[in-house]
Scaffold this motif. Structure first.
Motif, PDB file in Angstrom:
ATOM      1  N   ASN A  47       0.825  -1.204   0.000  1.00 46.35           N
ATOM      2  CA  ASN A  47       0.000   0.000   0.000  1.00 46.35           C
ATOM      3  C   ASN A  47       0.856   1.249   0.000  1.00 46.35           C
ATOM      4  O   ASN A  47       1.969   1.251   0.520  1.00 46.35           O
ATOM      5  N   TRP A  48       0.285   2.314  -0.546  1.00 38.75           N
ATOM      6  CA  TRP A  48       0.844   3.638  -0.342  1.00 38.75           C
ATOM      7  C   TRP A  48       0.413   4.080   1.042  1.00 38.75           C
ATOM      8  O   TRP A  48      -0.419   3.432   1.680  1.00 38.75           O
ATOM      9  N   THR A  49       0.925   5.205   1.528  1.00 41.35           N
ATOM     10  CA  THR A  49       0.594   5.623   2.887  1.00 41.35           C
ATOM     11  C   THR A  49      -0.876   6.003   3.058  1.00 41.35           C
ATOM     12  O   THR A  49      -1.387   5.978   4.161  1.00 41.35           O
ATOM     13  N   ASN A  50      -1.561   6.355   1.982  1.00 41.67           N
ATOM     14  CA  ASN A  50      -2.954   6.774   2.108  1.00 41.67           C
ATOM     15  C   ASN A  50      -3.955   5.698   1.676  1.00 41.67           C
ATOM     16  O   ASN A  50      -5.115   5.984   1.464  1.00 41.67           O
ATOM     17  N   THR A  51      -3.493   4.456   1.518  1.00 39.04           N
ATOM     18  CA  THR A  51      -4.392   3.375   1.119  1.00 39.04           C
ATOM     19  C   THR A  51      -4.292   2.215   2.105  1.00 39.04           C
ATOM     20  O   THR A  51      -3.359   2.132   2.898  1.00 39.04           O
ATOM     21  N   CYS A  52      -5.239   1.316   2.029  1.00 44.25           N
ATOM     22  CA  CYS A  52      -5.281   0.175   2.945  1.00 44.25           C
ATOM     23  C   CYS A  52      -5.876  -1.037   2.227  1.00 44.25           C
ATOM     24  O   CYS A  52      -6.900  -1.575   2.620  1.00 44.25           O
ATOM     25  N   GLY A  88     -19.581   0.104  13.615  1.00 44.67           N
ATOM     26  CA  GLY A  88     -19.367   1.170  14.581  1.00 44.67           C
ATOM     27  C   GLY A  88     -17.983   1.774  14.570  1.00 44.67           C
ATOM     28  O   GLY A  88     -17.726   2.733  15.268  1.00 44.67           O
ATOM     29  N   GLY A  89     -17.073   1.236  13.791  1.00 45.33           N
ATOM     30  CA  GLY A  89     -15.730   1.785  13.729  1.00 45.33           C
ATOM     31  C   GLY A  89     -15.642   2.930  12.732  1.00 45.33           C
ATOM     32  O   GLY A  89     -16.583   3.198  11.995  1.00 45.33           O
ATOM     33  N   VAL A  90     -14.508   3.616  12.744  1.00 51.93           N
ATOM     34  CA  VAL A  90     -14.285   4.713  11.810  1.00 51.93           C
ATOM     35  C   VAL A  90     -12.929   4.558  11.139  1.00 51.93           C
ATOM     36  O   VAL A  90     -12.031   3.920  11.671  1.00 51.93           O
ATOM     37  N   ARG A  91     -12.816   5.152   9.952  1.00 52.34           N
ATOM     38  CA  ARG A  91     -11.560   5.167   9.205  1.00 52.34           C
ATOM     39  C   ARG A  91     -11.291   6.600   8.769  1.00 52.34           C
ATOM     40  O   ARG A  91     -12.208   7.340   8.445  1.00 52.34           O
ATOM     41  N   SER A  92     -10.020   6.951   8.730  1.00 53.41           N
ATOM     42  CA  SER A  92      -9.635   8.279   8.274  1.00 53.41           C
ATOM     43  C   SER A  92      -9.899   8.414   6.785  1.00 53.41           C
ATOM     44  O   SER A  92      -9.573   7.526   6.003  1.00 53.41           O
ATOM     45  N   ARG A  93     -10.478   9.548   6.388  1.00 52.71           N
ATOM     46  CA  ARG A  93     -10.674   9.820   4.960  1.00 52.71           C
ATOM     47  C   ARG A  93      -9.373  10.246   4.299  1.00 52.71           C
ATOM     48  O   ARG A  93      -9.232  10.143   3.088  1.00 52.71           O
ATOM     49  N   LEU A  94      -8.433  10.741   5.075  1.00 58.82           N
ATOM     50  CA  LEU A  94      -7.185  11.258   4.529  1.00 58.82           C
ATOM     51  C   LEU A  94      -6.061  10.233   4.531  1.00 58.82           C
ATOM     52  O   LEU A  94      -5.137  10.322   3.736  1.00 58.82           O
ATOM     53  N   CYS A  95      -6.107   9.297   5.445  1.00 57.80           N
ATOM     54  CA  CYS A  95      -5.070   8.267   5.583  1.00 57.80           C
ATOM     55  C   CYS A  95      -5.778   6.956   5.895  1.00 57.80           C
ATOM     56  O   CYS A  95      -6.001   6.610   7.050  1.00 57.80           O
ATOM     57  N   HIS A  96      -6.169   6.218   4.866  1.00 55.25           N
ATOM     58  CA  HIS A  96      -7.042   5.057   5.021  1.00 55.25           C
ATOM     59  C   HIS A  96      -6.489   3.952   5.899  1.00 55.25           C
ATOM     60  O   HIS A  96      -7.243   3.129   6.400  1.00 55.25           O
ATOM     61  N   ARG A  97      -5.185   3.914   6.107  1.00 52.64           N
ATOM     62  CA  ARG A  97      -4.659   2.854   6.968  1.00 52.64           C
ATOM     63  C   ARG A  97      -4.957   3.109   8.435  1.00 52.64           C
ATOM     64  O   ARG A  97      -4.756   2.253   9.280  1.00 52.64           O
ATOM     65  N   ARG A 113      -0.909   9.082  14.943  1.00 52.05           N
ATOM     66  CA  ARG A 113      -1.717   9.578  13.832  1.00 52.05           C
ATOM     67  C   ARG A 113      -1.085  10.829  13.226  1.00 52.05           C
ATOM     68  O   ARG A 113      -1.002  10.982  12.012  1.00 52.05           O
ATOM     69  N   ASP A 114      -0.562  11.713  14.076  1.00 54.10           N
ATOM     70  CA  ASP A 114       0.126  12.908  13.590  1.00 54.10           C
ATOM     71  C   ASP A 114       1.339  12.517  12.748  1.00 54.10           C
ATOM     72  O   ASP A 114       1.608  13.129  11.709  1.00 54.10           O
ATOM     73  N   ALA A 115       2.084  11.487  13.167  1.00 58.55           N
ATOM     74  CA  ALA A 115       3.250  11.028  12.405  1.00 58.55           C
ATOM     75  C   ALA A 115       2.827  10.456  11.056  1.00 58.55           C
ATOM     76  O   ALA A 115       3.489  10.696  10.033  1.00 58.55           O
ATOM     77  N   ALA A 116       1.722   9.708  11.035  1.00 56.19           N
ATOM     78  CA  ALA A 116       1.226   9.155   9.770  1.00 56.19           C
ATOM     79  C   ALA A 116       0.786  10.271   8.832  1.00 56.19           C
ATOM     80  O   ALA A 116       1.023  10.208   7.622  1.00 56.19           O
ATOM     81  N   LEU A 122       0.735  16.028   5.278  1.00 53.72           N
ATOM     82  CA  LEU A 122      -0.520  16.668   5.676  1.00 53.72           C
ATOM     83  C   LEU A 122      -0.377  17.189   7.105  1.00 53.72           C
ATOM     84  O   LEU A 122       0.097  16.463   7.972  1.00 53.72           O
ATOM     85  N   PRO A 123      -0.780  18.408   7.360  1.00 52.92           N
ATOM     86  CA  PRO A 123      -0.707  18.907   8.743  1.00 52.92           C
ATOM     87  C   PRO A 123      -1.697  18.164   9.623  1.00 52.92           C
ATOM     88  O   PRO A 123      -2.808  17.853   9.199  1.00 52.92           O
ATOM     89  N   SER A 124      -1.293  17.890  10.858  1.00 54.24           N
ATOM     90  CA  SER A 124      -2.154  17.112  11.759  1.00 54.24           C
ATOM     91  C   SER A 124      -3.456  17.834  12.067  1.00 54.24           C
ATOM     92  O   SER A 124      -4.437  17.207  12.433  1.00 54.24           O
ATOM     93  N   VAL A 125      -3.491  19.143  11.903  1.00 51.65           N
ATOM     94  CA  VAL A 125      -4.729  19.884  12.158  1.00 51.65           C
ATOM     95  C   VAL A 125      -5.861  19.416  11.237  1.00 51.65           C
ATOM     96  O   VAL A 125      -7.038  19.547  11.566  1.00 51.65           O
ATOM     97  N   LEU A 126      -5.504  18.836  10.090  1.00 50.89           N
ATOM     98  CA  LEU A 126      -6.532  18.325   9.175  1.00 50.89           C
ATOM     99  C   LEU A 126      -7.181  17.043   9.676  1.00 50.89           C
ATOM    100  O   LEU A 126      -8.206  16.626   9.168  1.00 50.89           O
ATOM    101  N   HIS A 127      -6.570  16.419  10.660  1.00 55.29           N
ATOM    102  CA  HIS A 127      -7.054  15.107  11.084  1.00 55.29           C
ATOM    103  C   HIS A 127      -7.939  15.206  12.314  1.00 55.29           C
ATOM    104  O   HIS A 127      -7.667  14.627  13.354  1.00 55.29           O
ATOM    105  N   ARG A 128      -9.004  15.940  12.166  1.00 56.98           N
ATOM    106  CA  ARG A 128      -9.978  16.069  13.244  1.00 56.98           C
ATOM    107  C   ARG A 128     -11.143  15.127  12.980  1.00 56.98           C
ATOM    108  O   ARG A 128     -11.221  14.484  11.946  1.00 56.98           O
ATOM    109  N   ARG A 129     -12.065  15.089  13.896  1.00 53.46           N
ATOM    110  CA  ARG A 129     -13.197  14.152  13.843  1.00 53.46           C
ATOM    111  C   ARG A 129     -13.944  14.170  12.517  1.00 53.46           C
ATOM    112  O   ARG A 129     -14.368  13.135  12.022  1.00 53.46           O
ATOM    113  N   GLN A 130     -14.114  15.328  11.894  1.00 49.85           N
ATOM    114  CA  GLN A 130     -14.874  15.403  10.650  1.00 49.85           C
ATOM    115  C   GLN A 130     -14.157  14.701   9.496  1.00 49.85           C
ATOM    116  O   GLN A 130     -14.748  14.481   8.457  1.00 49.85           O
ATOM    117  N   HIS A 131     -12.910  14.323   9.693  1.00 49.49           N
ATOM    118  CA  HIS A 131     -12.167  13.630   8.641  1.00 49.49           C
ATOM    119  C   HIS A 131     -12.217  12.111   8.791  1.00 49.49           C
ATOM    120  O   HIS A 131     -11.514  11.392   8.100  1.00 49.49           O
TER     121      HIS A 131
END
Length: 140
Positions: A47-52, A88-97, A113-116, A122-131
């Protein structure tokens, strides 16, 4: 189209290659697959870093070939390593893994998650709940 293929399929074994909760099929296909078939094997793929992507192998329920034991997890939690519930689980829209089984795991995995996210530039600020997007119909 994936759901229509599954509707027409009369065999015992389905091999799914792609992202669960991704763009390979839709939630209707995944729901039908989990209701009619039992997951028997998960094979991680490159996988690439944004796929799973993974190869998952499913046996039709009631066919006598599915193992009555606990099935493997389709998606594993990035926080605790346990199975992510498909309802009931969630997956990141920006980093699918990145996928999580609970809000506790989302919260405890913030540094990793910030390191990923940084690995994807991508700045970690983008990785909030809405993502995060729910797997199937559930959500945190």
């Amino acid at each position: 189209m994936a759901r229509r293929c599954l509707d027409a399929f009369k065999g015992r074994t389905v091999c799914h290659v792609g992202e669960w909760g991704g763009m390979t099929g839709d939630a209707t296909f995944e729901k039908q697959l989990t209701e009619s078939f039992q997951l028997v094997k998960v094979v991680p793929l490159p996988n690439w870093t944004n796929t799973c992507y993974a190869l998952t192998v499913w046996q039709r329920r009631g066919s006598g070939t599915a193992d009555p034991g606990a099935p493997p997890a389709v998606v594993c939690c990035s926080g605790c390593g346990g199975p992510v519930p498909l309802d009931g689980g969630v997956r990141s829209r920006l980093c699918h893994r990145l996928a999580y089984c609970s809000q506790t795991c989302v919260d405890s995995h913030a540094d990793d998650r910030d390191a990923a996210m940084a690995a994807q530039l991508l700045p970690s600020v983008l990785h909030r709940r809405q993502h995060f997007t729910p797997l199937l119909a559930g959500s945190l």
